[in-house]
Write an enzyme that holds these catalytic residues in place. Structure first.
Site, mmCIF file in Angstrom:
data_model
loop_
_atom_site.group_PDB
_atom_site.id
_atom_site.type_symbol
_atom_site.label_atom_id
_atom_site.label_comp_id
_atom_site.label_asym_id
_atom_site.label_seq_id
_atom_site.Cartn_x
_atom_site.Cartn_y
_atom_site.Cartn_z
ATOM 1 N N HIS A 146 -59.507 -41.732 20.681
ATOM 2 C CA HIS A 146 -59.774 -40.494 19.954
ATOM 3 C C HIS A 146 -59.160 -39.286 20.660
ATOM 4 C CE1 HIS A 146 -63.137 -41.694 16.971
ATOM 5 N NE2 HIS A 146 -62.347 -42.724 17.215
ATOM 6 N N HIS B 112 -60.205 -53.013 16.986
ATOM 7 C CA HIS B 112 -61.439 -53.583 16.457
ATOM 8 C C HIS B 112 -61.714 -54.984 16.987
ATOM 9 C CE1 HIS B 112 -61.599 -50.641 12.795
ATOM 10 N NE2 HIS B 112 -61.645 -50.033 13.968
#
Length: 782
Positions: free
Chosen positions: A127, A306
């Site tokens: 992020h 993921h």
């Protein structure tokens, strides 16, 4: 004879008057007696930065002061601190060992999922880097802006504040030698490595910012935070899109990359939390393309990321407290207070989706893709109410609870995961990764490296023993190393004469050099004169650069003639010649103004090739508005004069060139004197001596001998008319007039317009000219 008043009566009268005076005194001076000021002002209604501020009073003013944000006075390390030397003194293997040891621990105030902070730190690093967008090069991991508003309080960054606090002891130990920006990325790399993933490399060299970003445009959506009932209401998207998802004209406003306000990429539940995988795939492609990722890199990042950890959605959003920038002072910079249970561990809440993608969330394997394609998935809801997906087959593998031993849960997928399965382009990429795990590993490794290093610029800025400087990756904009002896002072003098003999005007030479150098972006360190990409596609074909082509052709001949006549393999690159031609132009113009000067020139640039140039990527550097060359793209909608005036994009360009306000002013005035308009027009050339380095631009701009009148309805062009007689003397654009209309810019212009301003103007212009020519020379300076 006057009547005598009895003594007692007189005394009574005096006493009465005294009591009256006492009452008046007590009333008038009661504030003094109570410790208050008798003249008022005992109520304090505000202090510095309290509203209303200047921007509240005049919201459309040009915020020139933003050029000076994060300045040297904000930096506690001082201008002389050498981060390169400090970082390179760190024992990097020892530092990584400390980080890895911490990652497999757990602290009571924020326990690690599965006994491993790795997935949490991958999210922090991702992020931090994921704010990058290719349109203007802003965002990215380079300055650790995740620590400051507004990014630190975006809904998508929920609990990243905890991640940074967890690694504070490591930052504290290494101090100034290890920037937050480098530590956050390095921690992400270490997290991948402890879970069995081979990273491609790591380069240090990121310098921290020291304050909030109040300048970058993150989108048009505005949320009245005083009225929100749940802070997930920050996530909205209604103003940044044109058309509807699936329409041919569906388009995200430039320069944005994120599909929603307060998100890094896309809403994992799909646009508007719709749960529509195909609509999600469209948003993913747009967002990741704007972040400089192709389809294969996009799939690699999503599928690779993921493979680790879990999402958190145990508590409804309206129960979660304010983000860091709005949290109570006693929370000491931590936000998103969670009142349920311990507020952490099994009660953790971030984006509202709950669960893990794989049965082993702390191990690098291919089970994410295996599960995605092996099972059919149906929609369900998390405990927080978020839309997510679970296997239809209830015998599908389960994932362990992150905190409660022996407890398991069904696997989870997001709508943005199902999107990879249904999209006709993403699906075959997934299928290749599914059948070739080694290839998938390689592609995720390279995509992660690109994600976390995309905004660092040339490899000369890379620090540390794990930097991968041997490989030339196209997104790094490679330039071949110098392979010949550089020109010396005698050669430079001869080349200057050859350039003058080519017959091009001072204006054309200056324009060509500036056009080559001015593509530089301080945001992601791309562009600039080095490489001579102005002679390659796409830059050579930009309309704004048409004027450079004859000059470049001539300079190519000068370079060839020099190489043919030089001995010992000595040569001069086209990139160096273009810059040297600009130096010649400025010197000639200064001499003509009676201020002979020598413009600094530092050889060492090289020419790159079409094969080493990503034309699609460089197309994003094409200017829409370039006030330095008085250019406005003809496709720039005229309505934008009101909504987004050209001078605001001009300010944006000055910021990307890392200019201060005085540098912006003097550079523009000098370019006008040199006649450096893109189309050879006379706009803004307030002089009868074009090509002479005079301060005429400023003297006319500040003179009351002229009036400035609109020449078109929308106020894009103007005529400069003599007050005495009404004769039209000059033509101008908004990018000229702003230096007289804006109070801060006018104050600077007046310095150069003054009687003693000419010498200062030449000196300062030469200095900023050299700065712009050297912005991309990281082989010379860091």
């Amino acid at each position: 004879m006057a009547r005598r008043v009895p003594r007692i009566a007189r005394l009574r009268s005096c006493f009465t008057q005294w009591r009256m005076l006492e009452r008046v005194f007590m009333e008038d001076y009661k504030d003094v007696l109570a410790g208050k000021c008798p003249f008022g002002g005992d109520r304090i209604g505000g202090a510095q930065t309290s509203k209303p501020t200047l921007q509240d009073w005049y919201p459309n003013r040009l915020r020139v002061e933003q050029l000076h944000r994060n300045g040297p006075r904000a930096n506690p390390l001082g201008a002389d601190f050498d981060y390169k030397a400090a970082f390179e003194a760190i024992d990097l293997p020892a530092l990584k060992a400390e980080i890895k040891a911490f990652l497999t621990s757990s602290v009571a105030w924020w326990p690690s999922d599965y006994g491993n902070y790795g997935p949490q730190m991958i999210r922090m690093a991702w992020h931090s880097a994921g704010t990058y967008r290719i349109a203007d090069g802003r965002g990215g991991a380079g300055e650790a802006m995740q620590r400051f508003a507004p990014i630190d309080s975006w809904w998508d960054n929920g609990n990243t504040d905890k991640s940074r606090r967890l690694i504070w002891p490591i930052k504290q130990k290494y101090g100034a030698a290890l920037s937050w920006a480098d530590l956050m990325v390095l921690t992400g790399n270490c997290a991948l490595e402890i879970m069995g993933f081979p990273t491609y490399g790591f380069a240090g060299g990121r310098h921290d910012a020291w304050g909030a970003d109040d300048a970058t445009y993150w989108g048009p959506e505005v949320v009245d935070m005083t009225t929100v009932k749940s802070f997930d209401e920050m996530v909205n998207r209604d103003k940044r899109w044109r058309g509807q998802n699936g329409d041919a004209d569906y388009d995200l406003e430039q320069p944005l990359a994120a599909t929603h306000q307060s998100l890094i990429y896309v809403n994992p539940e799909g646009p508007y939390a719709s749960g529509d995988p195909m609509a999600s795939a469209r948003d993913i492609r747009i967002a990741f393309t704007r972040m400089a990722m192709n389809d294969e890199e996009t799939v690699a990042l999503i599928a690779g990321g993921h493979a680790f950890g879990k999402s958190h959605g145990m508590v409804k959003a309206d129960r979660i407290g304010a983000p860091p920038e709005m949290a109570p002072i006693e929370q000491m910079g931590l936000g998103w207070h969670n009142p349920e249970g311990t507020g952490a561990g099994e009660f953790t809440m971030t984006n509202g989706i709950e669960g893990s993608w794989t049965p082993d969330p702390t191990q690098w394997d291919n089970s994410y893709l295996e599960n995605l394609f092996k099972f059919e998935w149906e929609q369900t809801r998390s405990p927080a109410g978020a839309l997510q997906w679970t296997p239809v087959d209830k015998s599908a593998p389960h994932t362990p609870d992150a905190h409660i031993a022996g407890k398991t849960h069904p696997l989870m997928m997001m709508t943005s995961d199902i999107a990879l399965k249904v999209d006709p382009v993403y699906r075959p990429i997934c299928e290749r990764f599914l059948t070739d795990f080694a290839y998938f590993t390689e592609q995720f490794s390279k995509a992660w490296y690109k994600l976390t290093h995309r905004d660092m610029g040339p490899k000369e800025r890379y620090l540390g023993e794990e930097r991968t400087i041997e490989d030339d990756l196209l997104w790094q904009d490679p330039i071949p190393p110098v392979d010949h002896p550089l020109v010396d002072a005698a050669d430079i003098a001869a080349l200057k004469q050859a350039i003058l003999a080519s017959g091009h005007s001072v204006s054309d030479l200056a324009f060509t050099a500036f056009s080559a150098a001015s593509t530089f972006r301080h945001s992601d360190k791309r562009g600039g004169a080095n490489g001579a990409r102005i002679a390659l596609a796409p830059q050579k074909d930009w309309a704004i650069n048409a004027r450079t082509r004859p000059v470049i052709d001539s300079l190519k001949r000068v370079a060839a003639d020099f190489a043919n006549g030089a001995s010992g393999g000595k040569a001069v690159s086209l990139a160096d010649l273009i810059v040297l031609a600009g130096c010649v132009a400025v010197e000639q113009a200064a001499t003509a103004a009676g201020a002979a000067t020598e413009v600094p020139f530092t050889p060492g640039r090289m020419d790159t090739t079409d094969a080493l140039t990503d034309a699609d990527s460089f197309e994003w550097l094409r200017p829409v508005v370039d006030g330095f060359r008085n250019y406005v793209d003809p496709n720039f909608d005229a309505v934008n004069v009101a909504d987004l005036p050209p001078e605001q994009l001009f300010l944006d360009r000055a910021d990307l060139l890392a200019l201060s306000a005085p540098e912006w002013v003097v550079l523009t005035g000098g370019l006008r004197a040199l006649g450096a308009n893109w189309d050879g027009s006379s706009d803004g050339m307030f002089t009868d001596r074009v090509g002479v380095l005079t301060n005429d631009f400023f003297t006319v701009l500040t003179s009351m001998d002229y009036e400035w009148k609109k020449a078109d309805e929308q106020g894009s062009r103007f005529s400069v008319v003599a007050r005495d007689g009404g004769d039209a003397r000059f033509e101008a654009t908004r990018c000229d007039l702003i230096f007289g209309a804006n109070s801060q810019l006018r104050a600077i212009a007046e310095v150069y317009a003054a009687a003693d301003g000419q010498a200062r103007f030449v000196r300062d212009f030469v200095a900023v000219w050299d700065k712009v020519m050297m912005l991309d020379r990281y082989d010379v300076h860091q």
